[in-house]
Design a protein around this motif. Structure first.
Motif, PDB file in Angstrom:
ATOM      1  N   HIS A  41      -8.397   5.841   0.284  1.00 60.81           N
ATOM      2  CA  HIS A  41      -7.295   7.535  -0.166  1.00 60.81           C
ATOM      3  C   HIS A  41      -8.483   8.428  -0.540  1.00 60.81           C
ATOM      4  O   HIS A  41      -8.425   9.766   0.288  1.00 60.81           O
ATOM      5  N   ALA A  42      -9.382   7.904  -1.338  1.00 60.42           N
ATOM      6  CA  ALA A  42     -10.244   9.446  -0.998  1.00 60.42           C
ATOM      7  C   ALA A  42     -10.797   9.811   0.314  1.00 60.42           C
ATOM      8  O   ALA A  42     -11.457  11.120   0.321  1.00 60.42           O
ATOM      9  N   LEU A  43     -11.728   8.203   1.250  1.00 57.44           N
ATOM     10  CA  LEU A  43     -12.092   8.391   2.725  1.00 57.44           C
ATOM     11  C   LEU A  43     -11.356   9.514   3.435  1.00 57.44           C
ATOM     12  O   LEU A  43     -11.569  10.390   3.778  1.00 57.44           O
ATOM     13  N   PHE A  44      -9.969   9.652   3.340  1.00 57.59           N
ATOM     14  CA  PHE A  44      -8.613  10.173   3.978  1.00 57.59           C
ATOM     15  C   PHE A  44      -8.887  11.619   3.984  1.00 57.59           C
ATOM     16  O   PHE A  44      -8.722  12.154   5.074  1.00 57.59           O
ATOM     17  N   GLN A  45      -9.173  11.362   2.808  1.00 55.37           N
ATOM     18  CA  GLN A  45      -8.793  13.321   2.734  1.00 55.37           C
ATOM     19  C   GLN A  45     -10.041  14.216   2.754  1.00 55.37           C
ATOM     20  O   GLN A  45      -9.973  15.509   2.721  1.00 55.37           O
ATOM     21  N   THR A  46     -11.081  13.580   2.879  1.00 55.32           N
ATOM     22  CA  THR A  46     -12.356  14.159   3.221  1.00 55.32           C
ATOM     23  C   THR A  46     -12.331  13.869   5.286  1.00 55.32           C
ATOM     24  O   THR A  46     -12.899  14.483   5.679  1.00 55.32           O
ATOM     25  N   ALA A  47     -12.413  12.940   5.412  1.00 52.56           N
ATOM     26  CA  ALA A  47     -12.301  12.790   6.405  1.00 52.56           C
ATOM     27  C   ALA A  47     -11.344  13.027   7.429  1.00 52.56           C
ATOM     28  O   ALA A  47     -12.111  13.438   9.168  1.00 52.56           O
ATOM     29  N   HIS A  48     -10.258  12.860   7.405  1.00 57.05           N
ATOM     30  CA  HIS A  48      -9.416  13.308   8.248  1.00 57.05           C
ATOM     31  C   HIS A  48      -9.409  12.306   9.456  1.00 57.05           C
ATOM     32  O   HIS A  48      -8.983  12.986  10.271  1.00 57.05           O
ATOM     33  N   PRO A  49      -8.535  11.107   9.327  1.00 58.19           N
ATOM     34  CA  PRO A  49      -8.691  10.266  10.603  1.00 58.19           C
ATOM     35  C   PRO A  49      -7.340  10.500  11.384  1.00 58.19           C
ATOM     36  O   PRO A  49      -6.449  10.984  11.003  1.00 58.19           O
ATOM     37  N   ASP A  50      -7.346  10.435  12.627  1.00 59.72           N
ATOM     38  CA  ASP A  50      -6.907  10.518  12.900  1.00 59.72           C
ATOM     39  C   ASP A  50      -6.034   9.039  13.619  1.00 59.72           C
ATOM     40  O   ASP A  50      -4.599   8.786  13.296  1.00 59.72           O
ATOM     41  N   ILE A  51      -6.434   7.637  14.068  1.00 63.36           N
ATOM     42  CA  ILE A  51      -5.154   6.166  13.522  1.00 63.36           C
ATOM     43  C   ILE A  51      -6.660   5.824  12.001  1.00 63.36           C
ATOM     44  O   ILE A  51      -7.665   6.084  11.799  1.00 63.36           O
ATOM     45  N   VAL A  52      -6.074   4.436  11.666  1.00 64.85           N
ATOM     46  CA  VAL A  52      -6.678   3.969  10.678  1.00 64.85           C
ATOM     47  C   VAL A  52      -6.743   2.151  11.033  1.00 64.85           C
ATOM     48  O   VAL A  52      -5.574   2.315  11.238  1.00 64.85           O
ATOM     49  N   THR A  53      -7.327   1.772  10.704  1.00 65.34           N
ATOM     50  CA  THR A  53      -7.161   0.284  10.686  1.00 65.34           C
ATOM     51  C   THR A  53      -6.953  -0.072   9.427  1.00 65.34           C
ATOM     52  O   THR A  53      -8.389  -0.553   8.676  1.00 65.34           O
ATOM     53  N   MET A  54      -6.621  -1.045   9.108  1.00 64.70           N
ATOM     54  CA  MET A  54      -5.442  -1.287   7.661  1.00 64.70           C
ATOM     55  C   MET A  54      -5.334  -2.804   7.463  1.00 64.70           C
ATOM     56  O   MET A  54      -4.428  -2.819   7.912  1.00 64.70           O
ATOM     57  N   ASP A  55      -6.058  -3.622   6.672  1.00 64.90           N
ATOM     58  CA  ASP A  55      -5.753  -5.033   5.960  1.00 64.90           C
ATOM     59  C   ASP A  55      -4.613  -4.523   4.829  1.00 64.90           C
ATOM     60  O   ASP A  55      -4.384  -3.456   4.232  1.00 64.90           O
ATOM     61  N   LEU A  56      -3.778  -5.613   4.680  1.00 64.70           N
ATOM     62  CA  LEU A  56      -3.047  -5.322   4.185  1.00 64.70           C
ATOM     63  C   LEU A  56      -3.619  -6.546   2.812  1.00 64.70           C
ATOM     64  O   LEU A  56      -2.832  -6.095   1.405  1.00 64.70           O
ATOM     65  N   THR A  57      -3.281  -8.022   2.434  1.00 67.85           N
ATOM     66  CA  THR A  57      -4.505  -8.022   1.214  1.00 67.85           C
ATOM     67  C   THR A  57      -5.852  -7.996   0.722  1.00 67.85           C
ATOM     68  O   THR A  57      -6.506  -8.235   0.927  1.00 67.85           O
ATOM     69  N   MET A  58      -5.532  -6.786   0.095  1.00 72.05           N
ATOM     70  CA  MET A  58      -6.871  -6.263  -0.984  1.00 72.05           C
ATOM     71  C   MET A  58      -6.183  -5.820  -2.648  1.00 72.05           C
ATOM     72  O   MET A  58      -5.133  -5.979  -2.531  1.00 72.05           O
TER      73      MET A  58
END
Lengths: 122, 153
Positions: A41-58
């Motif tokens: 969430h923090a990185l997203f707001q500074t780096a503004h990626p277009d695509i994300v690979t996302m694990d579910l179980t965290m």
């Protein structure tokens, strides 16, 4: 396109990075990795990626919750869920919460590259 | 509460076989599951996934460090620290249990992995009377998958 990798496993984050480096896709640039939903969430707001690979179980924040947060921040972000959770209900829930695709673990190098290419071609 | 059936156990056998095939491009030899009472074949590192909701218990994947190092090499992972060996057993246990949900459904809720270095002595205390043990042989290594799960509903 800028790619962010989210997974609580070091070896999965490294493996995705390595596969993408080996694939030499000029259209995809890795801009960062996160080991939790909170970090993502923090990185997203500074780096503004277009695509994300996302694990579910965290721990702390699972991937579905994080997907909802990120798509609320940017409805155009394309999120590829990469998870071992193979039941239909989980995939449907992730897609309802804004994910654009689903790749099951364990995956091969080609499966990952193809899944990301399909995502950016949509 | 009821024990898992042979068909249920077959799901875990398929999942661990599929994992090795997919990751190493090489089939592992998977032994017939047997019931163990208190004498579990544990190795250097163990990954544990707790299950809840309609199920109770845990699944364990336990492997020797040499096997995990070899698997990491196959995955082109050069960092073979203890942290990454623990990560590997946790990730394998997570993958097997996650894949099993295709059959058991969303009402088999699985935890994030717990990772244990050294012999997991607590396993003997925690497990029920009959846990299934599945031995996996890959190259010259031997690992174990322990399915210590009951169906509640």
């Amino acid at each position: 396109m800028k790619l962010m990798i989210v997974d609580d496993s070091n070896i999965i984050r490294n493996r995705i990075s390595r596969i993408m480096a080996d694939a030499k896709l000029p259209e995809i640039e890795i801009i960062g990795t996160a080991s939790s939903g909170t970090e993502a969430h923090a990185l997203f707001q500074t780096a503004h990626p277009d695509i994300v690979t996302m694990d579910l179980t965290m721990p702390e924040m699972d991937g579905v919750e994080c997907t909802t947060l990120l798509t609320n921040l940017d409805p155009d972000v394309k999120i590829l869920i990469i998870s071992a959770l193979s039941d239909k209900a989980t995939a449907i829930q992730a897609l309802k919460n804004g994910a654009a695709g689903f790749l099951y673990k364990p995956f091969t190098d080609d499966e990952l590259v193809n899944a990301l290419l399909e995502l950016i071609e949509e | 509460m009821s024990d898992l059936s042979e068909k249920d156990i077959e799901i875990f056998i398929e999942a661990i076989g599929g994992y090795f095939k997919q990751i190493t491009q090489e089939a592992a030899s998977i032994g017939v599951a047997y019931l163990a009472k208190n004498a579990f074949p544990l190795n250097d590192f163990t990954g544990m996934i707790r299950v809840s909701a309609d199920y109770d218990g845990a699944l364990y994947f336990s492997a020797p460090s040499a096997m995990l190092r070899h698997l990491l090499t196959v995955m082109k992972e050069t960092n073979q620290s203890e942290e990454n060996l623990l990560d590997a057993v946790g990730e394998i246990a997570n993958t097997i249990s996650g894949n099993a949900r295709k059959y058991f459904g969303e009402n088999m809720v699985i935890s994030i992995p717990e990772k244990i270095a050294g012999l997991a002595s607590m396993l003997n205390e925690q497990s029920r009377r009959h846990a299934y043990v599945i031995i996996i042989k890959w190259k010259h290594y031997s690992a174990s998958l322990i399915v210590d799960i009951s169906r509640l509903r």
